[in-house]
Design a protein around this motif. Structure first.
Motif, PDB file in Angstrom:
ATOM      1  N   LYS A   1      27.869  54.758  30.033  1.00  9.46           N
ATOM      2  CA  LYS A   1      27.611  55.657  31.156  1.00  9.46           C
ATOM      3  C   LYS A   1      26.114  55.783  31.416  1.00  9.46           C
ATOM      4  N   LEU A   2      25.330  55.818  30.337  1.00  9.28           N
ATOM      5  CA  LEU A   2      23.880  55.855  30.508  1.00  9.28           C
ATOM      6  C   LEU A   2      23.388  54.604  31.218  1.00  9.28           C
ATOM      7  N   PHE A   3      23.963  53.459  30.852  1.00 14.20           N
ATOM      8  CA  PHE A   3      23.528  52.208  31.477  1.00 14.20           C
ATOM      9  C   PHE A   3      23.951  52.151  32.937  1.00 14.20           C
ATOM     10  N   LEU A   4      25.112  52.674  33.262  1.00 15.15           N
ATOM     11  CA  LEU A   4      25.514  52.745  34.672  1.00 15.15           C
ATOM     12  C   LEU A   4      24.555  53.614  35.463  1.00 15.15           C
ATOM     13  N   HIS A   5      24.090  54.690  34.846  1.00 23.47           N
ATOM     14  CA  HIS A   5      23.067  55.535  35.472  1.00 23.47           C
ATOM     15  C   HIS A   5      21.788  54.727  35.718  1.00 23.47           C
ATOM     16  N   VAL A   6      21.408  53.923  34.725  1.00 18.23           N
ATOM     17  CA  VAL A   6      20.232  53.064  34.860  1.00 18.23           C
ATOM     18  C   VAL A   6      20.420  52.091  36.028  1.00 18.23           C
ATOM     19  N   LEU A   7      21.592  51.454  36.097  1.00 18.00           N
ATOM     20  CA  LEU A   7      21.853  50.478  37.160  1.00 18.00           C
ATOM     21  C   LEU A   7      21.792  51.129  38.540  1.00 18.00           C
ATOM     22  N   ARG A   8      22.375  52.318  38.670  1.00 13.80           N
ATOM     23  CA  ARG A   8      22.342  53.011  39.972  1.00 13.80           C
ATOM     24  C   ARG A   8      20.907  53.353  40.363  1.00 13.80           C
ATOM     25  N   ARG A   9      20.152  53.854  39.389  1.00 19.44           N
ATOM     26  CA  ARG A   9      18.772  54.229  39.670  1.00 19.44           C
ATOM     27  C   ARG A   9      17.940  53.004  40.024  1.00 19.44           C
ATOM     28  N   ALA A  10      18.121  51.931  39.268  1.00 19.44           N
ATOM     29  CA  ALA A  10      17.371  50.696  39.528  1.00 19.44           C
ATOM     30  C   ALA A  10      17.731  50.108  40.887  1.00 19.44           C
ATOM     31  N   ALA A  11      19.019  50.153  41.237  1.00 20.01           N
ATOM     32  CA  ALA A  11      19.443  49.630  42.543  1.00 20.01           C
ATOM     33  C   ALA A  11      18.790  50.411  43.675  1.00 20.01           C
ATOM     34  N   LEU A  12      18.682  51.724  43.501  1.00 19.19           N
ATOM     35  CA  LEU A  12      18.045  52.555  44.520  1.00 19.19           C
ATOM     36  C   LEU A  12      16.561  52.222  44.650  1.00 19.19           C
ATOM     37  N   ILE A  13      15.869  52.065  43.505  1.00 19.08           N
ATOM     38  CA  ILE A  13      14.446  51.728  43.524  1.00 19.08           C
ATOM     39  C   ILE A  13      14.231  50.350  44.145  1.00 19.08           C
ATOM     40  N   PHE A  14      15.087  49.389  43.752  1.00 21.88           N
ATOM     41  CA  PHE A  14      14.965  48.021  44.277  1.00 21.88           C
ATOM     42  C   PHE A  14      15.189  48.013  45.794  1.00 21.88           C
ATOM     43  N   THR A  15      16.217  48.730  46.249  1.00 19.27           N
ATOM     44  CA  THR A  15      16.510  48.794  47.688  1.00 19.27           C
ATOM     45  C   THR A  15      15.360  49.445  48.444  1.00 19.27           C
ATOM     46  N   LEU A  16      14.820  50.500  47.876  1.00 23.74           N
ATOM     47  CA  LEU A  16      13.674  51.160  48.515  1.00 23.74           C
ATOM     48  C   LEU A  16      12.499  50.193  48.627  1.00 23.74           C
ATOM     49  N   GLY A  17      12.280  49.396  47.576  1.00 25.42           N
ATOM     50  CA  GLY A  17      11.224  48.390  47.619  1.00 25.42           C
ATOM     51  C   GLY A  17      11.464  47.344  48.691  1.00 25.42           C
ATOM     52  N   LEU A  18      12.716  46.898  48.818  1.00 19.91           N
ATOM     53  CA  LEU A  18      13.050  45.924  49.872  1.00 19.91           C
ATOM     54  C   LEU A  18      12.787  46.503  51.265  1.00 19.91           C
ATOM     55  N   LEU A  19      13.174  47.763  51.453  1.00 19.39           N
ATOM     56  CA  LEU A  19      12.950  48.399  52.756  1.00 19.39           C
ATOM     57  C   LEU A  19      11.462  48.508  53.068  1.00 19.39           C
ATOM     58  N   LEU A  20      10.658  48.842  52.051  1.00 26.46           N
ATOM     59  CA  LEU A  20       9.214  48.896  52.254  1.00 26.46           C
ATOM     60  C   LEU A  20       8.650  47.505  52.518  1.00 26.46           C
ATOM     61  N   GLY A  21       9.197  46.484  51.830  1.00 28.31           N
ATOM     62  CA  GLY A  21       8.710  45.119  52.003  1.00 28.31           C
ATOM     63  C   GLY A  21       8.924  44.583  53.395  1.00 28.31           C
ATOM     64  N   GLY A  22       9.979  45.047  54.050  1.00 27.57           N
ATOM     65  CA  GLY A  22      10.248  44.577  55.403  1.00 27.57           C
ATOM     66  C   GLY A  22       9.730  45.480  56.501  1.00 27.57           C
ATOM     67  N   PHE A  23       9.296  46.678  56.139  1.00 25.45           N
ATOM     68  CA  PHE A  23       8.884  47.679  57.123  1.00 25.45           C
ATOM     69  C   PHE A  23       7.646  47.213  57.891  1.00 25.45           C
ATOM     70  N   PRO A  24       7.597  47.391  59.220  1.00 21.67           N
ATOM     71  CA  PRO A  24       8.578  48.086  60.057  1.00 21.67           C
ATOM     72  C   PRO A  24       9.441  47.142  60.897  1.00 21.67           C
ATOM     73  N   PHE A  25       9.241  45.813  60.778  1.00 13.55           N
ATOM     74  CA  PHE A  25       9.905  44.894  61.714  1.00 13.55           C
ATOM     75  C   PHE A  25      11.164  44.255  61.145  1.00 13.55           C
ATOM     76  N   TYR A  26      11.255  44.135  59.822  1.00 20.65           N
ATOM     77  CA  TYR A  26      12.432  43.579  59.158  1.00 20.65           C
ATOM     78  C   TYR A  26      12.830  42.216  59.713  1.00 20.65           C
ATOM     79  N   SER A  27      11.869  41.323  59.741  1.00 21.49           N
ATOM     80  CA  SER A  27      12.116  39.954  60.192  1.00 21.49           C
ATOM     81  C   SER A  27      12.774  39.170  59.064  1.00 21.49           C
ATOM     82  N   SER A  28      13.983  38.700  59.273  1.00 15.14           N
ATOM     83  CA  SER A  28      14.755  38.080  58.196  1.00 15.14           C
ATOM     84  C   SER A  28      14.125  36.803  57.662  1.00 15.14           C
ATOM     85  N   ASP A  29      13.315  36.121  58.477  1.00 17.62           N
ATOM     86  CA  ASP A  29      12.744  34.843  58.033  1.00 17.62           C
ATOM     87  C   ASP A  29      11.495  35.020  57.167  1.00 17.62           C
TER      88      ASP A  29
END
Length: 354
Positions: A76-104
């Protein structure tokens, strides 16, 4: 040991404030210490990210060890880690593409993405190994990286660059295009940076006296610092490649700086100066993300065809001082704006545990 170390919040907050400062100059005129080393070597700016990763490992130990000791389910602790890491990773991806989010050309690696990956791997090692196993994994990642790089740390021909260009082509940092400072292979020694923090966490949880803990933080830090300098003869200290010498050197430096902070704040109780840094540290990831959004908006909002960043800098800061100081004043003001947001969250008791 106290349930919560004020020095850790202060250390985290100072690191995030420094990260925002060096990421947001007013212009290209910047003091050398507020830029990354061009290749080999290091500056103040090159200390910021490894300090934060080291602190992630330390915080993890202080948090998870208590839960493991009271019998919490590790899965359960590791699932908590995975959820938290997924959120941080997704936030990083959103920042990496901001503000135009060009897929290429949407950047896949990044600071938050590396934090997420290192957090997951270091947490799994912490949960399912003991102290010796954690130390062994630390050494394994550092040695494996040396073997993979095969002695080549040149910018255009090293193995890390080859892998980044193979797997991430078109989705790397726009300033490089052919390699990424948060790339695939260089994440291996970055995991070790987090594991150095994990090992330090065991020291802080031990029952030895606070003065002895401080001494060990300083002695251990100096040992790692010295090892990094010795390795630098053969393996250059290099942030872009996160070399083995860099990982050890920065872990040592982090231990020394934190040790001094721990002694001043938690041992001696000199806390009158700590509140602004602690407030930054209480919502560190959120404030870092907010700074990225604010920076992006300043660059893309262009009244009259000129970016808001340029307008603010040239009209407000450029007349005040010579370029390098005007640029620094802009960066300091940017940090203060972010602090205002952190202070508002603190006053409203909004603590986002990402």
């Amino acid at each position: 040991m106290k349930d919560r170390l004020l020095s850790l919040d202060v250390f985290r907050g100072a690191t995030i404030a420094s990260m925002i400062l060096v990421n947001n100059p007013g212009s290209s005129a910047v003091y050398a210490q507020l830029e990354h080393a061009e290749w080999h070597g290091w500056t103040f700016t090159d200390t910021v990210f490894p300090f934060f990763l080291w602190m992630v490992g330390l915080s993890m130990t202080l948090s998870f060890a208590r839960r493991v000791e009271r019998g919490d389910d590790k899965r359960k602790l590791f699932l908590h880690v995975l959820r938290r890491a997924a959120l941080i990773f997704t936030l990083g991806l959103l920042l990496g593409g901001f503000p135009f989010y060009s897929s290429d050309r949407w950047r896949i690696p990044g600071v938050l993405q590396r934090i997420a990956v290192c957090y997951v791997i270091a947490a799994s090692i912490f949960l399912w190994t003991r102290l010796r196993g954690q130390a062994a994994w630390n050494v394994f990642f550092l040695v494996l990286y040396v073997l993979l790089m095969n002695g080549n740390y040149e910018k255009e021909t090293n193995f890390a660059r080859y892998v980044d260009n193979l797997l991430l082509r078109g989705h790397m940092w726009s300033h490089t295009k052919t390699w990424d400072p948060e790339g695939v292979i260089s994440t291996l020694p970055a995991i070790s940076t987090a594991l150095f923090g994990v090992l330090t966490g065991h020291l802080l949880r031990s029952r030895i006296e606070p003065a002895a803990k401080t001494a060990w933080l300083l002695v251990g830090g100096n040992v790692l610092l010295g090892m990094g300098l010795i390795l630098d003869v053969w393996i250059a200290i290099n942030k872009n490649l996160w070399t083995t010498s860099y990982a050890g050197f920065m872990a040592g430096l982090a231990s020394i700086v934190f040790g001094i902070c721990y002694w001043i704040v938690d041992v001696q109780g000199w806390t009158w100066w700590t509140k602004p840094f602690a407030i930054f540290g209480m919502n560190a990831i959120v404030i870092y993300a907010l700074s990225g959004v604010l920076d992006g908006l300043l660059l893309v909002i262009k009244p009259g065809g000129v970016s808001l960043h340029t307008i603010v800098y040239t009209r407000v800061f450029a007349p005040l001082a010579r370029p390098v100081n005007a640029s620094l004043l802009f960066a300091i003001s940017f940090v203060l704006v972010c602090y205002a947001a952190a202070y508002l969250m603190y006053r409203r008791k909004w603590f986002v545990r990402i």
